[in-house]
Design a protein around this motif. Structure first.
Motif, PDB file in Angstrom:
ATOM      1  N   ARG A 238      -3.840  37.880 -80.075  1.00 19.79           N
ATOM      2  CA  ARG A 238      -4.607  38.157 -78.858  1.00 19.79           C
ATOM      3  C   ARG A 238      -5.732  37.137 -78.687  1.00 19.79           C
ATOM      4  NH1 ARG A 238      -5.029  42.150 -75.286  1.00 19.79           N
ATOM      5  NH2 ARG A 238      -3.303  43.238 -76.316  1.00 19.79           N
ATOM      6  N   ALA A 239      -6.295  36.648 -79.793  1.00 15.03           N
ATOM      7  CA  ALA A 239      -7.378  35.665 -79.742  1.00 15.03           C
ATOM      8  C   ALA A 239      -6.852  34.237 -79.707  1.00 15.03           C
ATOM      9  CB  ALA A 239      -8.290  35.847 -80.950  1.00 15.03           C
ATOM     10  N   HIS A 240      -5.520  34.071 -79.731  1.00 13.98           N
ATOM     11  CA  HIS A 240      -4.878  32.753 -79.714  1.00 13.98           C
ATOM     12  C   HIS A 240      -5.320  31.910 -80.905  1.00 13.98           C
ATOM     13  CE1 HIS A 240      -3.586  33.860 -75.698  1.00 13.98           C
ATOM     14  NE2 HIS A 240      -4.847  34.020 -75.328  1.00 13.98           N
ATOM     15  N   MET A 241      -5.304  32.545 -82.082  1.00 10.55           N
ATOM     16  CA  MET A 241      -5.652  31.861 -83.323  1.00 10.55           C
ATOM     17  C   MET A 241      -4.640  32.222 -84.388  1.00 10.55           C
ATOM     18  SD  MET A 241      -9.736  32.681 -83.662  1.00 10.55           S
ATOM     19  CE  MET A 241     -10.824  32.673 -82.238  1.00 10.55           C
ATOM     20  N   SER A 242      -4.660  31.464 -85.453  1.00  9.50           N
ATOM     21  CA  SER A 242      -3.879  31.850 -86.620  1.00  9.50           C
ATOM     22  C   SER A 242      -4.585  33.008 -87.308  1.00  9.50           C
ATOM     23  CB  SER A 242      -3.741  30.678 -87.590  1.00  9.50           C
ATOM     24  OG  SER A 242      -4.993  30.397 -88.198  1.00  9.50           O
ATOM     25  N   PRO A 243      -3.863  33.852 -88.041  1.00  7.11           N
ATOM     26  CA  PRO A 243      -4.510  34.964 -88.736  1.00  7.11           C
ATOM     27  C   PRO A 243      -5.647  34.523 -89.648  1.00  7.11           C
ATOM     28  CG  PRO A 243      -2.162  35.298 -88.707  1.00  7.11           C
ATOM     29  CD  PRO A 243      -2.397  33.911 -88.160  1.00  7.11           C
ATOM     30  N   ARG A 244      -5.460  33.401 -90.342  1.00  5.41           N
ATOM     31  CA  ARG A 244      -6.503  32.941 -91.267  1.00  5.41           C
ATOM     32  C   ARG A 244      -7.754  32.507 -90.506  1.00  5.41           C
ATOM     33  NH1 ARG A 244      -5.067  28.693 -95.934  1.00  5.41           N
ATOM     34  NH2 ARG A 244      -3.955  30.569 -96.620  1.00  5.41           N
ATOM     35  N   THR A 245      -7.555  31.749 -89.423  1.00  2.00           N
ATOM     36  CA  THR A 245      -8.703  31.305 -88.628  1.00  2.00           C
ATOM     37  C   THR A 245      -9.418  32.492 -87.990  1.00  2.00           C
ATOM     38  OG1 THR A 245      -7.639  29.184 -88.146  1.00  2.00           O
ATOM     39  CG2 THR A 245      -9.433  29.871 -86.683  1.00  2.00           C
ATOM     40  N   PHE A 246      -8.630  33.452 -87.474  1.00  2.00           N
ATOM     41  CA  PHE A 246      -9.225  34.620 -86.840  1.00  2.00           C
ATOM     42  C   PHE A 246     -10.064  35.416 -87.838  1.00  2.00           C
ATOM     43  CE2 PHE A 246      -9.078  39.179 -85.925  1.00  2.00           C
ATOM     44  CZ  PHE A 246      -9.676  39.188 -84.674  1.00  2.00           C
ATOM     45  N   ALA A 247      -9.513  35.636 -89.030  1.00  2.00           N
ATOM     46  CA  ALA A 247     -10.244  36.406 -90.044  1.00  2.00           C
ATOM     47  C   ALA A 247     -11.544  35.708 -90.406  1.00  2.00           C
ATOM     48  CB  ALA A 247      -9.373  36.602 -91.274  1.00  2.00           C
ATOM     49  N   ARG A 248     -11.516  34.372 -90.509  1.00  2.00           N
ATOM     50  CA  ARG A 248     -12.718  33.622 -90.862  1.00  2.00           C
ATOM     51  C   ARG A 248     -13.748  33.688 -89.743  1.00  2.00           C
ATOM     52  NH1 ARG A 248     -10.572  29.120 -91.457  1.00  2.00           N
ATOM     53  NH2 ARG A 248     -11.243  28.062 -89.555  1.00  2.00           N
ATOM     54  N   ARG A 249     -13.311  33.493 -88.490  1.00  2.00           N
ATOM     55  CA  ARG A 249     -14.232  33.560 -87.355  1.00  2.00           C
ATOM     56  C   ARG A 249     -14.817  34.977 -87.206  1.00  2.00           C
ATOM     57  NH1 ARG A 249     -13.183  29.649 -83.338  1.00  2.00           N
ATOM     58  NH2 ARG A 249     -13.098  27.620 -84.384  1.00  2.00           N
ATOM     59  N   PHE A 250     -13.989  35.967 -87.414  1.00  2.00           N
ATOM     60  CA  PHE A 250     -14.444  37.355 -87.281  1.00  2.00           C
ATOM     61  C   PHE A 250     -15.550  37.644 -88.288  1.00  2.00           C
ATOM     62  CE2 PHE A 250     -14.475  41.903 -87.300  1.00  2.00           C
ATOM     63  CZ  PHE A 250     -13.998  42.289 -86.054  1.00  2.00           C
ATOM     64  N   GLN A 251     -15.356  37.212 -89.518  1.00  2.00           N
ATOM     65  CA  GLN A 251     -16.359  37.414 -90.563  1.00  2.00           C
ATOM     66  C   GLN A 251     -17.650  36.680 -90.217  1.00  2.00           C
ATOM     67  OE1 GLN A 251     -15.828  39.132 -93.766  1.00  2.00           O
ATOM     68  NE2 GLN A 251     -18.052  38.969 -93.888  1.00  2.00           N
ATOM     69  N   GLN A 252     -17.534  35.482 -89.708  1.00  2.00           N
ATOM     70  CA  GLN A 252     -18.713  34.685 -89.384  1.00  2.00           C
ATOM     71  C   GLN A 252     -19.519  35.311 -88.253  1.00  2.00           C
ATOM     72  OE1 GLN A 252     -16.844  30.923 -88.476  1.00  2.00           O
ATOM     73  NE2 GLN A 252     -16.950  30.184 -90.597  1.00  2.00           N
ATOM     74  N   GLU A 253     -18.833  35.865 -87.271  1.00  2.00           N
ATOM     75  CA  GLU A 253     -19.515  36.324 -86.063  1.00  2.00           C
ATOM     76  C   GLU A 253     -19.913  37.791 -86.098  1.00  2.00           C
ATOM     77  OE1 GLU A 253     -17.566  35.168 -82.469  1.00  2.00           O
ATOM     78  OE2 GLU A 253     -17.128  33.153 -83.208  1.00  2.00           O
ATOM     79  N   THR A 254     -19.281  38.590 -86.938  1.00  2.00           N
ATOM     80  CA  THR A 254     -19.629  40.012 -87.016  1.00  2.00           C
ATOM     81  C   THR A 254     -20.240  40.396 -88.352  1.00  2.00           C
ATOM     82  OG1 THR A 254     -17.487  40.764 -87.882  1.00  2.00           O
ATOM     83  CG2 THR A 254     -17.696  40.540 -85.473  1.00  2.00           C
ATOM     84  N   GLY A 255     -20.058  39.551 -89.366  1.00  2.00           N
ATOM     85  CA  GLY A 255     -20.581  39.866 -90.687  1.00  2.00           C
ATOM     86  C   GLY A 255     -19.722  40.831 -91.478  1.00  2.00           C
ATOM     87  N   THR A 256     -18.525  41.118 -90.984  1.00  2.00           N
ATOM     88  CA  THR A 256     -17.645  42.045 -91.681  1.00  2.00           C
ATOM     89  C   THR A 256     -16.198  41.697 -91.365  1.00  2.00           C
ATOM     90  OG1 THR A 256     -17.217  44.387 -92.103  1.00  2.00           O
ATOM     91  CG2 THR A 256     -17.608  43.748 -89.808  1.00  2.00           C
ATOM     92  N   THR A 257     -15.288  42.455 -91.946  1.00  2.00           N
ATOM     93  CA  THR A 257     -13.855  42.219 -91.716  1.00  2.00           C
ATOM     94  C   THR A 257     -13.373  43.046 -90.530  1.00  2.00           C
ATOM     95  OG1 THR A 257     -13.157  44.048 -93.145  1.00  2.00           O
ATOM     96  CG2 THR A 257     -13.553  41.895 -94.200  1.00  2.00           C
ATOM     97  N   PRO A 258     -12.227  42.670 -89.926  1.00  2.00           N
ATOM     98  CA  PRO A 258     -11.695  43.481 -88.828  1.00  2.00           C
ATOM     99  C   PRO A 258     -11.472  44.939 -89.231  1.00  2.00           C
ATOM    100  CG  PRO A 258     -10.593  41.365 -88.888  1.00  2.00           C
ATOM    101  CD  PRO A 258     -11.444  41.435 -90.123  1.00  2.00           C
ATOM    102  N   TYR A 259     -10.973  45.176 -90.443  1.00  2.00           N
ATOM    103  CA  TYR A 259     -10.714  46.546 -90.888  1.00  2.00           C
ATOM    104  C   TYR A 259     -12.005  47.344 -90.949  1.00  2.00           C
ATOM    105  CZ  TYR A 259      -9.777  50.459 -93.998  1.00  2.00           C
ATOM    106  OH  TYR A 259      -9.699  51.723 -94.536  1.00  2.00           O
ATOM    107  N   ARG A 260     -13.043  46.795 -91.566  1.00  2.00           N
ATOM    108  CA  ARG A 260     -14.305  47.520 -91.689  1.00  2.00           C
ATOM    109  C   ARG A 260     -14.972  47.721 -90.340  1.00  2.00           C
ATOM    110  NH1 ARG A 260     -16.674  44.436 -97.086  1.00  2.00           N
ATOM    111  NH2 ARG A 260     -15.311  45.487 -98.607  1.00  2.00           N
TER     112      ARG A 260
END
Length: 322
Positions: A238-260
């Motif tokens: 949905r974010a037009h990224m690879s899973p690894r890139t998305f997980a890294r960006r998500f952590q950087q911008e929210t301070g947590t993982t998608p699951y948490r």
């Protein structure tokens, strides 16, 4: 044995927090076979003190000398206790008390007085959740537990906001005189002798504003579809990224993982539904993506230290539907 108790006051003392200590230790219940305490209110700043309630003052003939013989010294909360300075004579008296083995109890912001005396250094302690950050900044050697109602680090006992002082006082009675005595006092006060859970269920945790640059749109979508099971791969697509890139960006911008992140939003939604609707716990579990009441209960207890039913009773009253 706990026999001699003193509450020490500063100008601006909160009457309710003072009243908690007076109610538990200052009333003669010997006609019911309960122990009595040699109780007194002492002032650290003159015979008459103002309170944070307009027009109400407290007078006492006792000064700091009354603390020298106390087995327990209670420091109730007060206005501006977080930022004010404290009389050096009071700080010295509290240190001497702890050194000779007397217990020292704080109710709510009274904990800042104990911090100024150095009694929190290296100790676990509790404080009202709104003041936890300020306490940590002022006394970095304190080990703050902001989710609990009280902490017993003998001889220092600290309690969180307002009514948590009742829990701490009854705990001291239970520890010294036994469960039966504590239960009888609690029954007279019409309060539970022991409360389940802690402060976590009362802490305001509003849904965070969207301040993310690259995953913001995905966060909005996730918030609107909390009842759906999603994977990191689906979110990354949905974010037009690879899973690894998305997980890294998500952590950087929210301070947590998608699951948490999604787990926290589901708990927040469950809180709002339990407070504001009559939906059953099963229905709330379905709407929040937990699926079953058992799964909701498990995550609710982990996050807030209480069950969904108990949370609803707390905020809706005992007649609220389960």
């Amino acid at each position: 044995m706990l026999k001699n108790v003193a509450a020490v006051l500063l100008d601006g003392v909160h009457p309710f927090e003072l009243g908690v200590v007076c109610e538990v230790f200052g009333i003669d219940r010997s006609d019911e076979g309960l122990p009595t305490y040699d109780f007194a209110v002492a002032s650290a700043e003159g015979p008459t003190l103002g309170t944070h309630v307009g027009g109400l003052s407290v007078s006492t003939p006792y000064g700091l000398e009354r603390l020298e013989e106390a087995d327990l010294i209670a420091v109730p909360a007060g206005a501006d206790y977080v930022v004010r300075d404290y009389p050096p004579e009071l700080i010295d008296a509290l240190r001497r008390a702890a050194d000779r083995g007397a217990r020292v109890l704080s109710v709510c912001s009274g904990v800042f007085v104990l911090g100024a005396a150095g009694l929190l250094d290296g100790r676990r302690c509790s404080v009202h959740w709104k003041q936890a950050r300020e306490l940590a900044l002022r006394y970095p050697r304190a080990v703050i537990e902001p989710d609990v109602l009280y902490v017993d680090e003998d001889p220092v006992i600290t309690s969180a906001g307002t009514a948590a002082g009742i829990d701490a006082c009854l705990h001291i009675v239970r520890k010294e005189q036994g469960t039966e005595v504590a239960n009888k006092i609690a029954r007279r006060m019409v309060v539970p002798p022991h409360r389940d859970g802690g402060q976590a269920q009362y802490i305001e945790r509003p849904v965070p504003k969207d301040t993310c640059d690259t995953v913001g749109e995905v966060l909005v979508w996730m918030e609107r579809h909390l009842d759906e099971e999603v994977t990191v791969e689906q979110l990354a697509e949905r974010a037009h990224m690879s899973p690894r890139t998305f997980a890294r960006r998500f952590q950087q911008e929210t301070g947590t993982t998608p699951y948490r992140w999604i787990l926290r939003q589901r708990v927040l939604l469950a809180q709002r539904l339990l407070e504001g609707t009559d939906e059953t716990v099963d229905a709330v579990a379905g709407r929040t993506g937990f699926g079953t009441a058992a799964a909701l209960r498990h995550q609710f207890v982990r996050a807030l230290g209480t069950t969904p039913n108990a949370y609803r009773r707390t905020f809706r009253g005992p007649e609220a539907a389960a």
